[in-house]
Scaffold this active site. Structure first.
Site, PDB file in Angstrom:
ATOM      1  N   ASP A   1     -59.519  78.607 -43.376  1.00  0.00           N
ATOM      2  CA  ASP A   1     -60.824  79.017 -43.904  1.00  0.00           C
ATOM      3  C   ASP A   1     -61.483  77.858 -44.649  1.00  0.00           C
ATOM      4  OD1 ASP A   1     -62.961  80.549 -44.920  1.00  0.00           O
ATOM      5  OD2 ASP A   1     -61.661  82.284 -45.193  1.00  0.00           O
TER       6      ASP A   1
ATOM      7  N   SER B   1     -67.717  87.275 -46.887  1.00  0.00           N
ATOM      8  CA  SER B   1     -68.566  86.140 -47.219  1.00  0.00           C
ATOM      9  C   SER B   1     -69.685  86.550 -48.176  1.00  0.00           C
ATOM     10  CB  SER B   1     -69.111  85.514 -45.929  1.00  0.00           C
ATOM     11  OG  SER B   1     -69.596  84.210 -46.148  1.00  0.00           O
TER      12      SER B   1
ATOM     13  N   HIS C   1     -62.790  81.244 -41.190  1.00  0.00           N
ATOM     14  CA  HIS C   1     -63.667  82.073 -42.015  1.00  0.00           C
ATOM     15  C   HIS C   1     -63.842  83.462 -41.396  1.00  0.00           C
ATOM     16  CE1 HIS C   1     -66.527  82.787 -45.161  1.00  0.00           C
ATOM     17  NE2 HIS C   1     -67.539  82.936 -44.341  1.00  0.00           N
TER      18      HIS C   1
END
Length: 453
Positions: free
Chosen positions: A405, A223, A433
């Site tokens: 995701d 991320s 995610h």
């Protein structure tokens, strides 16, 4: 330097680690109050330790298998200058057989060695590295910490010839929390702020690398950690052998029709009144369209806008963490609501450990979290998208996304077409995610494959 180890007990994997106090379960209001009241540096350390205790899989393991290596895990504070340190977890093969605990004539899978202090140049305090060993460095995302990879450490640590490092970014997790000083001034552009913020994290990672003594590494970032890992790889390509971006933030460009504004000096009341006017205009246009009425030639449906309250909070750097801190003991309840829903597939005990870990690092002093508004504009699109910079990467690059995701993998697919290096886009089934927690078996297999090739 002080070390503490615990002798092995054949009846429990957890006994391979130091004894830790039990988590305060998020089951009553009184317990939320207790957790809030008892927060400290030590309680955060204990919360991290409980997740690290879960490194060893809860399955029957034949410790006599040739492919199974006894490992030594260490938690170390690595200095990065100005009195700051980066919290680091390391895992490597145990090279000194004299240190090998014996259980039923077989070595224990993990030996825990908690190093409370570390001296510059004392490389053995970090890892017992082989001459030709390779290094995997794992970097967490926003609002997380190295403990999030607890389901991945053991499998990745079993890859022959590799040492594993996981870090907390400076100002996040259990790393030092220096005062955040990067704020936009009237004579600065957002490009200036983005460059300053990127440099802050890139240089702290480079100082960490120097302290540990790594020449090269395979760098993995999740991320927002993937965003900063990319920035590091662009500046120090000679240090990165392979870049693995796990659902990275900041690649896609802001879509057309999404309008965000520069930071406003208006009060929340003024912003909300303006937002109400915009919302009213939008509803009027939609009502006319649904009734089959023709809109006047000069009237066009308003472009989609970021709500005024959201812009205000974003521009004034009101983060989810600051809200958790602001509402005191209710913050623990808020975190529990998130973890119990997001990680509902885990056992109750595991959910409690993750809840406590997230709460402890979230409720700590604000620091690196404030980088979010510098890097991303309202709407969570990068102010300076990586899409245009990925083509400059000089090392093989792998993108990994979960099939569920919320981060769109299609941006990576498009960027891949312009990249000049070997590039893959991998999707993990039944993963969101945090696919490394949702489907660790498939994620670990993909990572191991990349480490071996």
């Amino acid at each position: 330097m002080s070390h503490s180890t615990t002798s092995a007990d054949p009846s429990s994997h957890l006994s391979l680690f130091p004894t830790l106090p039990a988590v305060i379960p998020p089951t009553t209001r009184l317990n939320f109050l207790k957790n809030w009241w008892q927060r400290s540096v030590m309680s955060a350390s204990h919360a991290e330790g409980r997740l690290l205790q879960r490194i060893v899989p809860n399955t029957d393991i034949s410790l006599t298998q040739p492919s199974l290596y006894p490992l030594v895990g260490r938690s170390v504070a690595i200095p990065v200058g100005n009195g700051s340190h980066v919290n680091t977890f390391t895992l490597s093969p145990l090279t000194n057989s004299a240190k090998l605990p014996i259980t039923d004539s077989a070595p224990t899978p993990v030996v825990w060695d908690h190093t409370s202090t570390w001296e510059q140049g004392d490389k053995d305090a970090v890892l017992e590295r082989g001459e030709n060993s390779k290094n995997l460095v794992m970097c967490h995302g926003y609002g997380a910490g190295l403990g999030f990879f607890y389901k991945n450490f053991y499998a990745l640590g079993q890859v022959s010839g590799w040492n594993l490092y996981a870090i907390d970014w400076l100002g996040m997790g259990r790393s030092s929390r220096p005062k955040w000083t990067i704020t936009k001034k009237s004579n600065q552009t957002w490009d200036d702020i983005v460059e300053e913020t990127e440099s802050h994290f890139v240089q702290s990672l480079e100082e960490w690398r120097k302290s540990v003594g790594l020449e090269k590494m395979t760098l993995m970032g999740h991320s927002l950690g993937g965003y900063f890992a990319t920035c590091y790889s662009l500046k120090y390509p000679e240090r990165v052998e392979k870049l693995i971006l796990v659902s990275p933030a900041g690649i896609a460009q802001s879509p057309k029709g999404l309008i965000s504004q520069e930071p406003s000096d208006k009060s929340p009341q003024e912003l909300l009144e303006n937002e109400a006017k915009e919302l009213g205009a939008t509803m009027q246009a939609e009502a006319a369209e649904s009734a089959g009425q023709q809109l006047p030639p000069t009237t066009t449906p308003p472009a989609r806008r970021i709500p005024g309250w959201a812009r205000y909070m974003w521009d004034h750097n009101i983060t989810p963490m600051s809200i958790v801190r602001m509402i005191g003991p209710f913050g623990a309840s808020l975190v529990n609501t998130y973890t119990s829903r997001r990680f509902a597939h885990l056992s109750t005990e595991e959910q409690h450990d993750i809840y406590d870990y997230i709460y402890q690092i979230t409720s700590s002093t604000g620091s690196g979290e404030y980088a979010l508004a510098s890097i991303l504009a309202p709407g969570a699109y990068a102010r300076k998208p990586l899409f245009h910079r990925l083509a400059k990467l000089e090392m093989p690059t792998v993108f990994i996304y979960g099939e569920q995701d919320w981060m769109d993998y299609k941006a990576a697919e498009e960027a891949r077409k312009k990249m000049k290096v070997d590039t893959k886009v991998i999707r993990i089934s039944e993963g969101g995610h945090h696919m490394y927690i949702d489907n660790p078996q498939e994620f670990n297999a993909a990572m191991v494959d990349e480490m071996k090739n």
